[in-house]
Design an enzyme around this catalytic site. Sequence first.
Site, PDB file in Angstrom:
ATOM      1  N   HIS A 111     -15.048   0.877   6.031  1.00 32.64           N
ATOM      2  CA  HIS A 111     -15.492   1.369   4.735  1.00 32.64           C
ATOM      3  C   HIS A 111     -16.063   2.764   4.934  1.00 32.64           C
ATOM      4  CE1 HIS A 111     -15.979  -2.978   2.988  1.00 32.64           C
ATOM      5  NE2 HIS A 111     -14.759  -2.708   3.421  1.00 32.64           N
TER       6      HIS A 111
ATOM      7  N   GLU B 207     -12.609   0.322   1.806  1.00 32.81           N
ATOM      8  CA  GLU B 207     -13.396   0.854   0.693  1.00 32.81           C
ATOM      9  C   GLU B 207     -13.675   2.315   0.987  1.00 32.81           C
ATOM     10  OE1 GLU B 207     -17.096  -0.966  -0.352  1.00 32.81           O
ATOM     11  OE2 GLU B 207     -16.265  -2.996  -0.444  1.00 32.81           O
TER      12      GLU B 207
ATOM     13  N   ARG C 176      -7.879  -5.446  -4.327  1.00 38.77           N
ATOM     14  CA  ARG C 176      -8.842  -6.220  -3.522  1.00 38.77           C
ATOM     15  C   ARG C 176      -9.801  -6.891  -4.487  1.00 38.77           C
ATOM     16  NH1 ARG C 176     -13.824  -4.473  -0.699  1.00 38.77           N
ATOM     17  NH2 ARG C 176     -14.191  -5.770   1.150  1.00 38.77           N
TER      18      ARG C 176
ATOM     19  N   TRP D 111     -13.182   1.985  -3.969  1.00 39.60           N
ATOM     20  CA  TRP D 111     -14.204   1.168  -4.634  1.00 39.60           C
ATOM     21  C   TRP D 111     -14.699   1.954  -5.831  1.00 39.60           C
ATOM     22  CZ3 TRP D 111     -16.088  -3.752  -3.699  1.00 39.60           C
ATOM     23  CH2 TRP D 111     -17.127  -4.153  -4.536  1.00 39.60           C
TER      24      TRP D 111
ATOM     25  N   TYR E  56     -17.982   5.813   3.578  1.00 39.60           N
ATOM     26  CA  TYR E  56     -18.894   6.433   2.621  1.00 39.60           C
ATOM     27  C   TYR E  56     -19.625   7.577   3.335  1.00 39.60           C
ATOM     28  CZ  TYR E  56     -17.723   2.547  -0.437  1.00 39.60           C
ATOM     29  OH  TYR E  56     -17.048   1.655  -1.217  1.00 39.60           O
TER      30      TYR E  56
ATOM     31  N   ASN F 187     -16.950  -9.674   3.403  1.00 39.73           N
ATOM     32  CA  ASN F 187     -17.257  -8.273   3.130  1.00 39.73           C
ATOM     33  C   ASN F 187     -18.476  -7.815   3.930  1.00 39.73           C
ATOM     34  OD1 ASN F 187     -16.946  -5.811   1.306  1.00 39.73           O
ATOM     35  ND2 ASN F 187     -19.093  -6.348   0.970  1.00 39.73           N
ATOM     36  N   GLU F 188     -18.350  -6.700   4.643  1.00 35.22           N
ATOM     37  CA  GLU F 188     -19.456  -6.055   5.343  1.00 35.22           C
ATOM     38  C   GLU F 188     -20.410  -7.081   5.951  1.00 35.22           C
ATOM     39  OE1 GLU F 188     -21.125  -3.230   2.604  1.00 35.22           O
ATOM     40  OE2 GLU F 188     -19.220  -2.174   2.389  1.00 35.22           O
TER      41      GLU F 188
END
Length: 470
Positions: A221, A250, A78, A279, A223, A154-155
Site C-alpha cells: 500500500h 492501495e 477490491r 483507494w 501512501y 487488510n494491513e
Amino acid sequence: MRTRFIAAGAAVIALLMSVIATTQSAQAATGLHVSGTKILEANGNQFIMRGTSHAHTWYPAQTGSFADIKSLGANTVRVVLSGGRWTANSASDVSAVITRCVQNRLICVLENHDTTGYGEQGGAYTLDQAVDYWIGLKSVLTGHENHVVINIGNEPYGNNNPSAWTSATKNAISRMRAAGFQHMLMVDAPNWGQDWQFVMRDNAASVFDGDPQKNTVFSIHMYGVFDTAAEITAYLQAFQTAGLPLVIGEFGDMHSDGNPDEDTIMAQAQSRGVGYLGWSWSGNGGGVEYLDQVTNFNVGQLTSWGQRLFNGANGIKATAKEATIYSGPTASPSASPSASPSASPSPSPSPSPSASPSPSPSPSPSPSGGAKGCTATYQVTNQWGGGFQGEVTVKAGSSAISGWTVTWTYANGQTITQVWNATVTSSGSSVTAKNVSYNGSLGAGASTSFGFLGSWNGANAAPAANCTAN
C-alpha cells in the site's frame, strides 16, 4: 519511523518424481495464478489489475457501485468485507458480491478488513481469525477461482511487532491451502500496509515458498512512505529482481502521513506490468474524505483524485484490459451469474453507517415516481424467505435541492425493520423516508441512495416511489 529503509537410486528417482509432481500441480492452476512476477488467467493470458476499492461492508446498499466502477474502465474491484469487527458480511452477501463482479465483468479481490492495524489498533483481528472467516465462506467461494482473489487480511500489522507478520502470514496461507482453497491468495504488508521496515520485502521469498501451490501475490500500500520516485522504483524493482509477484493494493494522491507520488506509482506500474488498485470509490470519513474518487457514490461526480486515477496519464481508462475469461478469444466459460482507508503508518478511521448483511441479490428495479425537483427509484436488491433488502435511489432534477422526502405504499403487507442513510416512518402500509443531515443537499442531476431491510409474506411487489424536494 521512516527508516530507508539400485535402493538409493530408486529413492532419489522417487524424490525427483515427487518434486516434479508438486511443481506441475502448482502450475496446473484452474484459475488466476502466478507465473514468476506475472498474474495469469487459467488460459495463460496475462492479467494486470486496474481498479479501485469499494467499502461494501459499510455501504452494503451501494450495489450500483460495481457497474459504475466498470463503466469507467476498471477490470478489477477490491471489495471490503468484515467477519465481525464491523457488521459481518454473510455467505449469501459475499455470494451476491461475486455475482455483481461477474455480471459486470470484473475480477473480484475480496479482502477481510478486520485485521487492519493488528497489534496497534484496538479491536483488530488476527490473521488466524481472518482465515476462520474465509473457511466459513468456502462454499460460496469454491468454483470462482477464475473470478476471485482472496486478500486474506487488510494491513494485518501496524507498527508494533511487525516482524511477527512472516510466521503469521505463512500460517494463514498453510491453513487456507489445508482447507482446500485453490484461489490465488493476496497478502498485505505490515506497517499499515506500507512495509517501511521491509519485513514483507525481505521475507517474501520464504512466504511464497511456503505456499504449496506457489500462488500467492504480495500487496504493498503506497501512501506517505512512498513520496519519492526513488522509493517507489526501488521497492518495485526489489520484487522484480526476486522474481516475485507484487501488486499495488492501495494508493492515493494525498495522505495525512505524506504526499504519495501517484504519477510515478502509475507510470512505474504501467511500464513494469504491475497491477494497481486505488483507494477508494466513495464513503471515506474521519478526515480523509479527499480519498473519495466520486462524491457520494455518484459516478457523474468524479473528484480530482477520481479524474486522475481513471482518466489521467497511465490511468485505468487508458491501460486496463478486461479479463479474457469475459471477452477474450480463448476465454474460459464464466460462472453463472451470480471507509475508511487503511492507508497509513497511523491507524485508519472507520466509517460505520448502520447497516446489515445483505443476502443474495436479484435486482429488480421498480417504476420510479417523482414530484417537482427529484425522482426516486425503488428496487429489491436481495430477497430470502420472509425477508428482503431494498434500496431507493434519489436523484435531483435540473436544479439543486437542499432536502428530499420519498413516499411509497406497500400493496402486500411488507414492513421495514431496519434502515440506513435515511429516516423512515410508517403508517400502516404507507412509508415516508427523509434525508439525513449528510445526504439531503444534491446538485442538479446528482443522486444518493438509502437502504433498508424488511419483511414480507406471500408477495413482495415493488411499489412506485414518489419524491418531493424540500
